[in-house]
Design an enzyme around this catalytic site. Structure first.
Site, PDB file in Angstrom:
ATOM      1  N   GLY A  70     145.842  53.009   8.428  1.00  0.00           N
ATOM      2  CA  GLY A  70     145.446  53.722   9.644  1.00  0.00           C
ATOM      3  C   GLY A  70     146.296  55.067   9.446  1.00  0.00           C
ATOM      4  O   GLY A  70     147.343  55.180   8.967  1.00  0.00           O
ATOM      5  N   GLU A 113     148.457  55.812  12.057  1.00  0.00           N
ATOM      6  CA  GLU A 113     149.953  55.481  12.447  1.00  0.00           C
ATOM      7  C   GLU A 113     150.474  54.184  11.981  1.00  0.00           C
ATOM      8  O   GLU A 113     151.645  53.888  12.314  1.00  0.00           O
ATOM      9  CB  GLU A 113     150.126  55.767  14.038  1.00  0.00           C
ATOM     10  CG  GLU A 113     149.518  54.436  14.651  1.00  0.00           C
ATOM     11  CD  GLU A 113     148.014  54.476  15.029  1.00  0.00           C
ATOM     12  OE1 GLU A 113     147.215  53.585  15.417  1.00  0.00           O
ATOM     13  OE2 GLU A 113     147.297  55.396  14.402  1.00  0.00           O
ATOM     14  N   ALA A 114     149.655  53.240  11.484  1.00  0.00           N
ATOM     15  CA  ALA A 114     150.143  51.860  11.010  1.00  0.00           C
ATOM     16  C   ALA A 114     149.129  51.572   9.968  1.00  0.00           C
ATOM     17  O   ALA A 114     148.004  51.847   9.709  1.00  0.00           O
ATOM     18  CB  ALA A 114     150.148  51.184  12.319  1.00  0.00           C
ATOM     19  N   LYS A 125     150.463  44.203  12.153  1.00  0.00           N
ATOM     20  CA  LYS A 125     150.281  45.636  12.237  1.00  0.00           C
ATOM     21  C   LYS A 125     151.574  46.307  12.182  1.00  0.00           C
ATOM     22  O   LYS A 125     152.485  46.009  13.183  1.00  0.00           O
ATOM     23  CB  LYS A 125     149.492  45.973  13.416  1.00  0.00           C
ATOM     24  CG  LYS A 125     149.048  47.569  13.570  1.00  0.00           C
ATOM     25  CD  LYS A 125     148.374  47.871  14.736  1.00  0.00           C
ATOM     26  CE  LYS A 125     147.576  49.304  14.583  1.00  0.00           C
ATOM     27  NZ  LYS A 125     146.815  49.430  15.648  1.00  0.00           N
ATOM     28  N   GLU A 170     146.097  37.737  16.330  1.00  0.00           N
ATOM     29  CA  GLU A 170     145.092  36.983  15.776  1.00  0.00           C
ATOM     30  C   GLU A 170     144.061  37.697  14.670  1.00  0.00           C
ATOM     31  O   GLU A 170     143.864  39.012  14.925  1.00  0.00           O
ATOM     32  CB  GLU A 170     144.177  36.672  17.000  1.00  0.00           C
ATOM     33  CG  GLU A 170     143.134  35.723  16.482  1.00  0.00           C
ATOM     34  CD  GLU A 170     141.828  35.621  17.627  1.00  0.00           C
ATOM     35  OE1 GLU A 170     140.962  34.917  17.583  1.00  0.00           O
ATOM     36  OE2 GLU A 170     142.220  36.115  18.774  1.00  0.00           O
ATOM     37  N   VAL A 228     141.022  38.243  12.986  1.00  0.00           N
ATOM     38  CA  VAL A 228     139.688  38.095  13.363  1.00  0.00           C
ATOM     39  C   VAL A 228     138.795  38.094  12.076  1.00  0.00           C
ATOM     40  O   VAL A 228     138.497  39.410  11.431  1.00  0.00           O
ATOM     41  CB  VAL A 228     139.123  39.238  14.060  1.00  0.00           C
ATOM     42  CG1 VAL A 228     137.610  39.117  14.695  1.00  0.00           C
ATOM     43  CG2 VAL A 228     139.945  39.407  15.727  1.00  0.00           C
ATOM     44  N   ASP A 275     140.035  55.964  22.379  1.00  0.00           N
ATOM     45  CA  ASP A 275     139.914  56.500  20.953  1.00  0.00           C
ATOM     46  C   ASP A 275     138.663  55.226  20.510  1.00  0.00           C
ATOM     47  O   ASP A 275     138.717  55.124  19.406  1.00  0.00           O
ATOM     48  CB  ASP A 275     140.832  56.045  20.455  1.00  0.00           C
ATOM     49  CG  ASP A 275     140.676  57.038  18.844  1.00  0.00           C
ATOM     50  OD1 ASP A 275     139.866  57.889  18.951  1.00  0.00           O
ATOM     51  OD2 ASP A 275     141.369  56.681  17.765  1.00  0.00           O
ATOM     52  N   ASP A 333     142.823  48.202  18.085  1.00  0.00           N
ATOM     53  CA  ASP A 333     143.536  49.587  18.063  1.00  0.00           C
ATOM     54  C   ASP A 333     143.566  50.010  19.358  1.00  0.00           C
ATOM     55  O   ASP A 333     142.810  51.031  19.795  1.00  0.00           O
ATOM     56  CB  ASP A 333     142.729  50.563  17.094  1.00  0.00           C
ATOM     57  CG  ASP A 333     142.530  50.214  15.743  1.00  0.00           C
ATOM     58  OD1 ASP A 333     143.569  49.501  15.507  1.00  0.00           O
ATOM     59  OD2 ASP A 333     141.751  50.641  14.941  1.00  0.00           O
TER      60      ASP A 333
END
Length: 300
Positions: A84, A86-87, A109, A187, A189, A233, A250
Site C-alpha cells: 500500500g 503507507e504500509a 500491517k 484478524e 479475513v 477514503d 484501511d
C-alpha cells in the site's frame, strides 16, 4: 464528541499454605506454570510478541476464542498480502508448536516511515488530532528522523484505536489483535488456507447481490457516522466481501467529521465514491441522498 485519537486491576492469591502444626511450602500454584516448547524460531519466525506488549495495546475484551495468547507461540511469516501507499500487509501464522488447537492466521500491517511511504495526503486526515508529547510534536513539525518515526507510529496506533472503537460499536471491521510499534496485527479475513477475501472491486455479482452489498455498506457507514466519524477514503478497494458479508479495512485516516475542518467533505467523497461505483454496475444509487442520510445519523 469523544476524541478517538488523543493519546489492572491487581489481584492476589496466597502462594503458601500454613497448617496448624507447621508451615509447609505449597507447590500446587506452580504446577501450571507454562513452559516454552522445545524449539527455536526458524527462518521467517519469531517468538510471539503478545507477552511483550501492554494491556492497552491488545484488542478489546472479550478476546475472541481464536486469539492465541500463549507465550509459547511462534509467529511465522507466510508471505505478503498487499502493498500500500503507507504500509504493507503480510500473512502471519501464530501457533503453539504441537498444539493444533492453538493456531490462527493474522494480517500483519507494517507501516513505513515517511521516507519510504508514498502517502502524501496525511495532513488532510490528521487535522483535529492532537499529540500529547511536546517533543514528538516538535519533531513532527521539523520532519526530523525522530519525527518520521513518530509519524509511522501515529498511523499504526490511529488505525488500532479506530478498529477497537468500531469493533466495540459493532461495525464489520477485522478484529484488532494487537499493536506493537509500527506493526498492527489483526484478524485475517479469508479462508483457512490463507486465501484472502476479495475486494469489492473484484467481485462479480448480479444486480440483486450487488444491491444487498450496497445495503451492508450503508449500514456500516451509518455506524461510523452515528459515532461522529467518516472512513475518509472509502472505495471498492478497501471493502472486502467474505462469505457474502462486507468487511471494511484501511482505517488509519478515519476522520472526526466535526473536529476535522474537512470532515464533511471527506464524508461526502465517501458517499460519491460508493454510489458512483455501484451506478457504473447498473445499481443506480444517489450520492446526495446517501450523504443526507449520513448527516442525519451523525446528528441523531
Amino acid at each position: 464528541m469523544s476524541d478517538l485519537f488523543a493519546s489492572s486491576e491487581a489481584s492476589s492469591s496466597p502462594l503458601f499454605a500454613r497448617s496448624s502444626a507447621a508451615s509447609t511450602f505449597d507447590a500446587s500454584p506452580f504446577e501450571s506454570v507454562p513452559t516454552f516448547a522445545d524449539v527455536e524460531p526458524g527462518e521467517n519466525q519469531r517468538w510471539t510478541t503478545w507477552p511483550a506488549i501492554t494491556p492497552s495495546e491488545r484488542g478489546p475484551l472479550p478476546w475472541p476464542d481464536w486469539v492465541v495468547t500463549s507465550a509459547g507461540a511462534l509467529d511465522t511469516e507466510l508471505g505478503i498480502l498487499k502493498t500500500g501507499k503507507e504500509a504493507d500487509v503480510f500473512l502471519l501464522e501464530r501457533a503453539v508448536p504441537d498444539d493444533p488447537a492453538q493456531r490462527t492466521l493474522l494480517a500483519a500491517k507494517r507501516y513505513r516511515d515517511t521516507d519510504h511511504s508514498s502517502f502524501h495526503r496525511s495532513g488532510v486526515y490528521t487535522e483535529g488530532r492532537s499529540t500529547r508529547n511536546t517533543r514528538d510534536t516538535r519533531a513532527l513539525a521539523k520532519k526530523s528522523e525522530h519525527g518520521r518515526a513518530v509519524a509511522a507510529l501515529q498511523w499504526s496506533f490511529a488505525e488500532f484505536d479506530a478498529l477497537c472503537r468500531m469493533w466495540d460499536l459493532g461495525a464489520p471491521v477485522p478484529y484488532p489483535v494487537q499493536v506493537n510499534g509500527t506493526e498492527l496485527l489483526m484478524e485475517f479475513v479469508g479462508d483457512a488456507n490463507g486465501v484472502a477475501a476479495p475486494r469489492l472491486a473484484a467481485v462479480r455479482s448480479d444486480r440483486a447481490e450487488l444491491a444487498e452489498l450496497y445495503d451492508q455498506i450503508v449500514d456500516l457507514m451509518r455506524i461510523f457516522a452515528a459515532a461522529g466519524f467518516a472512513h475518509g477514503d472509502l472505495s471498492a478497494y478497501n471493502l472486502l466481501v467474505h462469505d457474502g458479508r462486507v468487511r471494511v479495512i484501511d482505517l488509519p485516516q478515519i476522520v472526526d467529521i466535526i473536529a476535522n475542518p474537512q470532515g464533511l467533505d471527506l464524508l461526502h467523497r465517501d458517499c460519491v465514491n460508493i454510489c458512483d461505483w455501484f451506478t457504473r454496475r447498473r445499481v443506480e444509487r444517489d450520492a446526495e441522498g446517501l450523504f443526507a442520510e449520513m448527516l442525519a445519523a451523525s446528528y441523531s
